[in-house]
Design an enzyme around this catalytic site. Sequence first.
Site, PDB file in Angstrom:
ATOM      1  N   GLY A 272       0.817  -1.219   0.000  1.00 50.62           N
ATOM      2  CA  GLY A 272       0.000   0.000   0.000  1.00 50.62           C
ATOM      3  C   GLY A 272       0.845   1.262   0.000  1.00 50.62           C
TER       4      GLY A 272
ATOM      5  N   GLU B   1       1.597   1.809  -3.518  1.00 51.01           N
ATOM      6  CA  GLU B   1       0.322   2.167  -4.175  1.00 51.01           C
ATOM      7  C   GLU B   1      -0.032   3.622  -3.887  1.00 51.01           C
ATOM      8  OE1 GLU B   1      -1.607  -1.326  -2.434  1.00 51.01           O
ATOM      9  OE2 GLU B   1      -2.264  -1.859  -4.457  1.00 51.01           O
TER      10      GLU B   1
ATOM     11  N   GLU C 269       2.817  -8.129  -1.626  1.00 49.39           N
ATOM     12  CA  GLU C 269       1.587  -8.735  -1.102  1.00 49.39           C
ATOM     13  C   GLU C 269       1.505 -10.231  -1.347  1.00 49.39           C
ATOM     14  OE1 GLU C 269       1.807  -5.953  -2.804  1.00 49.39           O
ATOM     15  OE2 GLU C 269       0.441  -4.417  -2.052  1.00 49.39           O
TER      16      GLU C 269
HETATM   17  N1  3HC Z   1       1.707  -3.840   8.899  1.00 50.44           N
HETATM   18  C1  3HC Z   1       1.780  -4.039  10.228  1.00 50.44           C
HETATM   19  N2  3HC Z   1       2.940  -4.218  10.889  1.00 50.44           N
HETATM   20  C2  3HC Z   1       4.066  -4.212  10.158  1.00 50.44           C
HETATM   21  C3  3HC Z   1       4.070  -4.025   8.779  1.00 50.44           C
HETATM   22  C4  3HC Z   1       2.826  -3.819   8.137  1.00 50.44           C
HETATM   23  N3  3HC Z   1       2.735  -3.604   6.814  1.00 50.44           N
HETATM   24  N4  3HC Z   1       5.341  -4.088   8.329  1.00 50.44           N
HETATM   25  C5  3HC Z   1       6.114  -4.294   9.404  1.00 50.44           C
HETATM   26  N5  3HC Z   1       5.352  -4.379  10.510  1.00 50.44           N
HETATM   27  C6  3HC Z   1       5.802  -4.533  11.889  1.00 50.44           C
HETATM   28  C7  3HC Z   1       6.494  -5.860  12.132  1.00 50.44           C
HETATM   29  O1  3HC Z   1       5.550  -6.861  12.469  1.00 50.44           O
HETATM   30  C8  3HC Z   1       7.402  -5.519  13.289  1.00 50.44           C
HETATM   31  O2  3HC Z   1       6.639  -5.538  14.457  1.00 50.44           O
HETATM   32  P1  3HC Z   1       7.314  -6.004  15.857  1.00 50.44           P
HETATM   33  O3  3HC Z   1       8.464  -5.069  16.080  1.00 50.44           O
HETATM   34  O4  3HC Z   1       6.200  -5.877  16.822  1.00 50.44           O
HETATM   35  O5  3HC Z   1       7.762  -7.414  15.624  1.00 50.44           O
HETATM   36  C9  3HC Z   1       7.792  -4.064  13.013  1.00 50.44           C
HETATM   37  O6  3HC Z   1       6.804  -3.558  12.123  1.00 50.44           O
HETATM   38  C10 3HC Z   1       9.149  -3.889  12.373  1.00 50.44           C
HETATM   39  O7  3HC Z   1       9.213  -4.760  11.239  1.00 50.44           O
HETATM   40  P2  3HC Z   1      10.512  -5.621  10.923  1.00 50.44           P
HETATM   41  O8  3HC Z   1      11.018  -6.250  12.161  1.00 50.44           O
HETATM   42  O9  3HC Z   1      10.167  -6.476   9.769  1.00 50.44           O
HETATM   43  O10 3HC Z   1      11.514  -4.454  10.517  1.00 50.44           O
HETATM   44  P3  3HC Z   1      12.641  -4.443   9.419  1.00 50.44           P
HETATM   45  O11 3HC Z   1      13.296  -3.128   9.528  1.00 50.44           O
HETATM   46  O12 3HC Z   1      13.474  -5.684   9.518  1.00 50.44           O
HETATM   47  O13 3HC Z   1      11.884  -4.528   8.011  1.00 50.44           O
HETATM   48  C11 3HC Z   1      10.223  -3.912   6.376  1.00 50.44           C
HETATM   49  C12 3HC Z   1      11.083  -3.476   7.589  1.00 50.44           C
HETATM   50  C13 3HC Z   1      11.146  -4.219   5.176  1.00 50.44           C
HETATM   51  C14 3HC Z   1       9.292  -2.822   6.029  1.00 50.44           C
HETATM   52  C15 3HC Z   1       9.473  -5.209   6.752  1.00 50.44           C
HETATM   53  O14 3HC Z   1       8.801  -4.984   7.975  1.00 50.44           O
HETATM   54  C16 3HC Z   1       8.436  -5.656   5.761  1.00 50.44           C
HETATM   55  O15 3HC Z   1       8.764  -6.269   4.771  1.00 50.44           O
HETATM   56  N6  3HC Z   1       7.150  -5.391   6.066  1.00 50.44           N
HETATM   57  C17 3HC Z   1       6.031  -5.903   5.319  1.00 50.44           C
HETATM   58  C18 3HC Z   1       5.861  -5.238   3.984  1.00 50.44           C
HETATM   59  C19 3HC Z   1       4.637  -5.750   3.310  1.00 50.44           C
HETATM   60  O16 3HC Z   1       4.417  -6.952   3.145  1.00 50.44           O
HETATM   61  N7  3HC Z   1       3.783  -4.836   2.857  1.00 50.44           N
HETATM   62  C20 3HC Z   1       2.567  -5.180   2.193  1.00 50.44           C
HETATM   63  C21 3HC Z   1       1.452  -5.179   3.175  1.00 50.44           C
HETATM   64  S1  3HC Z   1      -0.080  -5.748   2.479  1.00 50.44           S
HETATM   65  C22 3HC Z   1      -0.634  -4.383   1.616  1.00 50.44           C
HETATM   66  O17 3HC Z   1      -0.019  -3.367   1.617  1.00 50.44           O
HETATM   67  C23 3HC Z   1      -1.938  -4.595   0.906  1.00 50.44           C
HETATM   68  C24 3HC Z   1      -2.267  -3.461   0.006  1.00 50.44           C
HETATM   69  O18 3HC Z   1      -1.947  -3.789  -1.325  1.00 50.44           O
HETATM   70  C25 3HC Z   1      -3.710  -3.125   0.089  1.00 50.44           C
END
Ligand code: 3HC
Length: 695
Positions: free
Chosen positions: A107, A110, A130
Amino acid sequence: MAELAGISRDGAVAVITIDNPPVNALSVPLLPALNHSIGSLEESPEVKAIVLIGAGRTFIAGADIRGFQDMIEAGGSGDPGLNPLFERIENCPKPVIAAIHGSALGGGLELAMACHYRVAVAGAQVGQPEVKLGLLPGAGGTQRLPRLAGIPEALAMCTTGAPRSASDALSLGILDQIIDGDLRAGAVTFARDRIADGPRRTCAIRDKLVSIDAAVFNAARRDAAKRDRNQIAPLLVVESIENATRLPFNEALAREAELFRQALFSPQAKALIRGFFGEREVARIPFAKDAPVLPVRTAAVVGAGTMGGGIAMALANAGIPVLLREADQAALDRGLNTIRRNYGSAVSKGRLTREVADQRIALITPVLSYDRFREADLIIEAVFENAAVKKAVFEELDRAARADAILATNTSTLDIDEIASATSRPASVIGMHFFSPAHIMRMLEVVRGRATSDTTLMTVMATGKRLGKIAVLAGNCAGFIANRVYFAGQREAERVVELGATPQAVDAALFDFGLAMGPLATDDLIGLDVCRDIRSELSRRGTLATEMMIEDRLLEAGRRGQKSGAGWYRYDENRRANTDPEVDRIIDDHRRSLGINPREFTPDEIVERFIYPMVNEGARLLEEGHALRAVDIDMVFIHGFGFPAYRGGPMFYADSMGLPHVRERLLAFGHQPAQLLDRLAGEKRAFNSVGTYQN
Ligand code: 3HC
Ligand code: NAI
C-alpha cells in the site's frame, strides 16, 4: 490526528509527515488523519504543491497487516479502505509528490503511485510484496504499476513480490528522480519546480497498455504455477494485471478489490500472514527478554567441513570476521577451496560482485591452532558428530577462549549438557543448529542447555538475526525440534511403504501437497547413514522405537543416498532420481519378513500419515516445554524443511484441519495422541491458542 499526518510549510510547498511507528503502516487511525491533512491543503490558497514523506526509518511499509489478520479472524469487509484516499490524492488539483526513504512497499507504493510524482533517496526500495502474504496489491497496484513500469515488469514485481532498488525504479519509470542529500529539502525543491506543470495522473496514462500480447499473461501463469505450486495469489495477480489491458481503469480497480477479498479470506493468506508475524514472534523469549546481549565482534568456527565452511560464510556475509580452525592443513585447504568455489558461483550467477565476494573471503582467517581464539566473542564448533570428539574440542576451547566468550555447538542430536560438562562454564555453552547449506538456509535452532544463561541465549538469538536467520529456541531434548518432529513423520512415511505404497507414490503425494521434496528423497539427500545415526540417537534417548527399517536394509546394500549414487532411488550423473528394481526387491523382502500383505494408499492418506505423527510429536514438545509455541515448530518446518508456507507449518495445518479430526486419524493409524492434543481436541481449541508459558 495532526501528529499522524502533521503538516509543515516551506513557502508554497506543504509537507505532510506520516508518523506511525515503527514502519508507518497505513493503519485505520492513519487514514482519516491523512485524508484530513490532504483536504485542508487542497483548500489552502497559499499551498501550491504537497510533499508526502515518512517520519522515522521508512516511508510506508504497506497496509496494516495486523488489521488484515483481525479481519480474517473476526470477519470484516476485506476492504483496506485505501482507494477513496488514493483517489482523492490523484484528483488533488495541486501536484502531490511522494518522497521515499527506506521502503515503499505494498500500500505504500500504491499510495506513492497515486501521487503525481515520486522521488527517493538512493538507498530506498519499492515493491509490491503482497503475494508473499497470499494477497495481491489491493489498492491500485495492479493497475497503476503496469501503467508506470509496463506490463512485463509489473507482472514480475507483483507475482514474485521482489522489491526494486531506487536506481532500478528510476530506470523503470516508477520514480521520477533520485535525491542526493537531504530528502525533504530535495523533494521540496522538486515540488516547487513542478508547480507550473500541475498534477499528472498515473491512471490516465493508457497508451502503454493497448498492444500487449496475451501470450505474456499465459507465460506468467505458467511461471507462477511452477514457481509457486498450489498457490492462488500469484494467479490472481496475473488476472488483475490482465484486467488493466481489457477494462476501464475504475472497473479494473473494482475487480482488483474483489480479487483482493477472495485472496484475503483464503486459508493460504491466513497461513502466510500468520507466518509473517510468526517469523518475528519466535525472536521473543518471554523469560529472557531483559537479559543483556553481549557484542559479537569476532567469531571463530572449529571444523571447516560441510557445516563449518557454511557457518563461516554466514558470519562473513554479515560482516563478522571469523577464525576458521581445522585439524590439519589438507582439511583446511579443502574447506577454503569449497568456500572460494561457493563465492565464485555466487559471482558467476550475478548474486554478488567479485569485489564483495573478495571482501567476504578476506574476513575468514584460516588457522591450525587455537592461539588466536582469545579474540573471539562467539565460537561455533562443527566437528564430527561424536560426543567424545566434541567433548575433547570443548575442553580445548575452555582453555583457549576468553572467560566471557560464548561456546556453541552445531550438533544435530547430541546432549548439550553433556558437551557443556567438558567445560568450566556451562552457562556459556549453547547449541546453534544450522541447516545445510548453512550460508543459505534461514533456519537456526538455538538449543538451551540446563545451565545456559539468558545472556548466552539472547546473544545467540540476536546473532542469528544478524546473520539473516530465523532463530528458534529449542529445548535440549533428543533431536531438538527439527529432527525429533521430522523423524516421527519420516518413520510413518516408511511404514506406508512397508504397508504397500511405492516410495515414488509417497514422495509424489507429499510433493503435490507442497513439500519442496518428498521425505524419502529428502533422506537420500541427507544421507541414509546420517539418518540412521540420528534415528539411533533418538531411539537411545527414548523418543523413537528401535526397529529394523527399510532404510537399514538399503544401507546394508551399500545405498547411502545421493552421495553414493543410490538410496531409495538410483541417481544419474545429474543427480536425477530414477526408480530402481533393486529397491523394489529390498522392499518386498522387508514386507515378507514382517508378513505384510501390501495394499494401496490414496495421496490423502499418505499426507495424513506423514503430517499427523509430526503434529503429535510437536504436541509432546509443547507439553514438555521443549518448544515455546506452536508457531516456533511451524517456522522450523517452513524454513528448515521446505514445508509449504501457505499451509502454515504442521501445527497450523493441524489446527486448520481441526484437532478432533487429527486425533481420530492418529488413533486410526495406531498412534497414541499426546496429552496436549487430547486435551485441546476435547476443548475444541487449537495449538495456536497455547504457549508453554501461558497455557
Ligand atoms: N503492517 C503491520 N505491521 C508491520 C508491517 C505492516 N505492513 N510491516 C512491518 N510491521 C511490523 C512488524 O511486524 C514488526 O513488528 P514487531 O516489532 O512488533 O515485531 C515491526 O513492524 C518492524 O518490522 P521488521 O522487524 O520487519 O523491521 P525491518 O526493519 O526488519 O523490516 C520492512 C522493515 C522491510 C518494512 C518489513 O517490515 C516488511 O517487509 N514489512 C512488510 C511489507 C509488506 O508486506 N507490505 C505489504 C502489506 S499488504 C498491503 O499493503 C496490501 C495493500 O496492497 C492493500
Ligand atoms: P564434516 O565431516 O563435513 O566436517 C567435520 C570437519 O571437522 C572435518 O573437516 C574435520 O576435519 C573437522 N574436525 C574434526 N575434528 C576437528 C578438530 N579437533 N579441530 C578442527 N577441525 C576438526 O561434517 P559436517 O557435515 O560438517 O558436520 C559437522 C557437524 O554439523 C556435526 O555435528 C553434524 O551433526 C552437524 N550438522 C550437520 C548437518 C549436515 O547436513 N551435514 C546439518 C546440521 C548439523
